[in-house]
Write a protein that holds these residues in place. Structure first.
Motif, short mmCIF file in Angstrom:
data_model
loop_
_atom_site.label_atom_id
_atom_site.label_comp_id
_atom_site.label_asym_id
_atom_site.label_seq_id
_atom_site.Cartn_x
_atom_site.Cartn_y
_atom_site.Cartn_z
N VAL B 10 103.86 27.64 115.02
CA VAL B 10 103.37 27.53 115.93
C VAL B 10 101.88 26.77 115.89
O VAL B 10 101.64 27.57 114.38
N THR B 11 101.88 25.96 115.65
CA THR B 11 100.23 25.10 115.65
C THR B 11 99.61 24.78 116.75
O THR B 11 99.49 24.68 117.54
N ALA B 12 97.90 24.86 116.72
CA ALA B 12 97.02 25.00 117.88
C ALA B 12 95.68 24.78 116.68
O ALA B 12 95.24 24.15 116.42
N VAL B 13 94.90 24.21 118.13
CA VAL B 13 93.43 23.53 117.47
C VAL B 13 92.21 24.69 117.70
O VAL B 13 92.75 25.33 119.15
N GLU B 14 90.98 24.04 117.33
CA GLU B 14 90.71 25.63 117.70
C GLU B 14 90.10 25.65 119.47
O GLU B 14 89.70 24.29 119.19
N GLY B 15 89.57 26.46 119.89
CA GLY B 15 89.37 26.97 121.03
C GLY B 15 90.62 26.44 121.73
O GLY B 15 90.01 26.65 123.16
N ALA B 16 91.52 25.67 121.93
CA ALA B 16 92.91 25.94 123.13
C ALA B 16 93.52 27.21 123.10
O ALA B 16 92.77 28.89 123.13
N ILE B 17 94.56 27.31 123.90
CA ILE B 17 95.14 28.59 124.31
C ILE B 17 96.75 28.27 123.48
O ILE B 17 97.31 27.07 123.73
N VAL B 18 97.19 29.54 123.01
CA VAL B 18 98.61 29.29 122.61
C VAL B 18 99.68 30.26 122.74
O VAL B 18 99.61 31.03 123.19
N GLN B 19 100.66 30.12 123.23
CA GLN B 19 101.63 31.55 123.85
C GLN B 19 102.51 31.08 122.63
O GLN B 19 103.26 30.65 122.33
N ILE B 20 103.24 32.74 122.21
CA ILE B 20 104.34 32.86 121.64
C ILE B 20 105.08 33.69 121.97
O ILE B 20 104.94 34.96 122.73
N ASN B 21 105.96 33.17 122.92
CA ASN B 21 106.99 33.78 123.13
C ASN B 21 107.62 34.55 122.33
O ASN B 21 108.60 35.02 121.14
N CYS B 22 108.55 35.05 122.88
CA CYS B 22 110.06 36.40 122.23
C CYS B 22 110.74 37.19 123.06
O CYS B 22 110.43 37.98 124.59
N THR B 23 111.99 36.69 122.78
CA THR B 23 113.11 36.95 123.47
C THR B 23 113.94 38.26 122.82
O THR B 23 113.72 37.64 121.53
N TYR B 24 114.41 39.34 123.30
CA TYR B 24 115.81 40.23 122.83
C TYR B 24 116.00 40.47 123.58
O TYR B 24 116.80 40.37 124.50
N GLN B 25 116.69 41.28 122.57
CA GLN B 25 118.60 41.85 122.86
C GLN B 25 118.92 43.60 122.68
O GLN B 25 117.98 43.63 121.81
N THR B 26 119.29 44.46 123.73
CA THR B 26 118.67 45.65 123.25
C THR B 26 119.39 46.35 124.18
O THR B 26 119.83 45.88 125.22
N SER B 27 120.28 47.75 123.64
CA SER B 27 120.77 47.70 124.43
C SER B 27 120.24 49.14 125.40
O SER B 27 121.01 49.60 125.81
N GLY B 28 119.22 49.51 124.80
CA GLY B 28 118.13 50.35 125.53
C GLY B 28 116.90 49.92 125.10
O GLY B 28 116.69 49.69 123.62
N PHE B 29 115.31 50.19 126.25
CA PHE B 29 114.33 49.58 125.56
C PHE B 29 113.80 50.26 125.95
O PHE B 29 113.31 51.09 126.62
N TYR B 30 112.12 50.53 125.45
CA TYR B 30 111.36 51.26 125.87
C TYR B 30 110.38 50.56 126.09
O TYR B 30 109.10 50.86 127.06
N GLY B 31 109.49 49.74 125.15
CA GLY B 31 108.79 48.41 125.50
C GLY B 31 108.42 47.70 124.35
O GLY B 31 108.95 47.33 123.38
N LEU B 32 108.05 46.94 124.43
CA LEU B 32 107.03 45.45 123.52
C LEU B 32 105.77 45.50 122.77
O LEU B 32 104.80 46.13 123.36
N SER B 33 106.24 45.78 121.14
CA SER B 33 104.98 45.68 120.58
C SER B 33 104.67 44.16 119.40
O SER B 33 105.27 43.43 119.83
N TRP B 34 103.27 44.15 119.53
CA TRP B 34 103.05 42.79 119.16
C TRP B 34 101.89 43.00 117.65
O TRP B 34 101.49 44.26 118.27
N TYR B 35 102.58 42.65 116.88
CA TYR B 35 101.51 42.83 115.53
C TYR B 35 101.14 41.29 115.27
O TYR B 35 101.86 40.34 115.37
N GLN B 36 99.76 41.33 114.41
CA GLN B 36 99.69 40.37 113.65
C GLN B 36 99.54 40.80 112.50
O GLN B 36 98.89 41.66 112.07
#
Lengths: 113, 110
Positions: B10-36
């Motif tokens: 994903v590319t964006a300019v300084e000062g802008a807003i960006v959204q990074i999407n994530c779709t998942y397939q799981t047989s059991g789900f506790y929650g979604l984490s994000w790491y940088q």
């Protein structure tokens, strides 16, 4: 508080050589993990441990062994290194009650020639 | 098994807003984490969503819709230092493990 530390930071091996990567954490975490990271592949789990004396296989365990003799240490061994094991290796630790949060070490860069 | 999908770049300019999407397939789900992860550095934890809705932490927000098996990371007022890779991760249904997506490389341009 050093957090998670890894030794060594960088290593070059010849095919067939063995080595051990050391991970240490001072946060009293129950869980510890070893990942490898390759370009475009994200983080892939090699082995993990949910407590002292216990280990389990992750997604890519072949060619690696681990030991967790002390709660604070998690060792990753390569018995006979192969070029396919050239990668960056990350160790992480976490609490049992918040498994979604893992704390990573700085990584070990391994080159197998 | 578990699988996650996120855009590779994903590319964006300084000062802008960006959204990074994530779709998942799981047989059991506790929650979604994000790491940088900055180039050459270690991944660091950003946020966790166990319930539907938006969680805000400063300039970063994370959203989860369990019914849609979908989440996103929203970065506002982008700064050059936000250039990094961002990984979503789900907790394995057998416990003790996280399954990571392949990461989204965010480039912030002046």
């Amino acid at each position: 508080n050093a957090g998670v530390t890894q030794t060594p930071k960088f290593r070059v091996l010849k095919t067939g050589q063995s080595m051990t990567l050391l991970c240490a954490q001072d946060m009293n975490h129950e869980y510890m993990y070893w990942y490898r990271q390759d370009p475009g592949m994200g983080l892939r789990l090699i082995h993990y441990s949910v407590g002292e004396g216990t280990t389990a296989k992750g997604e890519v365990p072949d060619g690696y062994n681990v030991s967790r003799l002390k709660k604070q240490n998690f060792l990753l061994g390569l018995e006979s290194a192969a070029p396919s094991q050239t990668s960056v290796y990350f160790c992480a630790s976490g609490k049992r009650e918040s498994q979604e949060t893992q704390y990573f070490g700085p990584g070990t860069r391994l080159l197998v020639l | 098994g578990q699988s996650l999908e996120q855009p590779s770049e994903v590319t964006a300019v300084e000062g802008a807003i960006v959204q990074i999407n994530c779709t998942y397939q799981t047989s059991g789900f506790y929650g979604l984490s994000w790491y940088q992860q900055h180039d050459g550095g270690a991944p660091t934890f950003l946020s966790y969503n166990a319930l539907d809705g938006l969680e805000e932490t400063g300039r970063f927000s994370s959203f989860l819709s369990r019914s849609d098996s979908y989440g996103y990371l929203l970065l506002q007022e982008l700064q050059m230092k936000d250039s990094a890779s961002y990984f979503c991760a789900v907790r394995d249904n057998q416990g003790g493990k996280l399954i990571f997506g392949q990461g989204t490389e965010l480039s912030v341009k002046p």
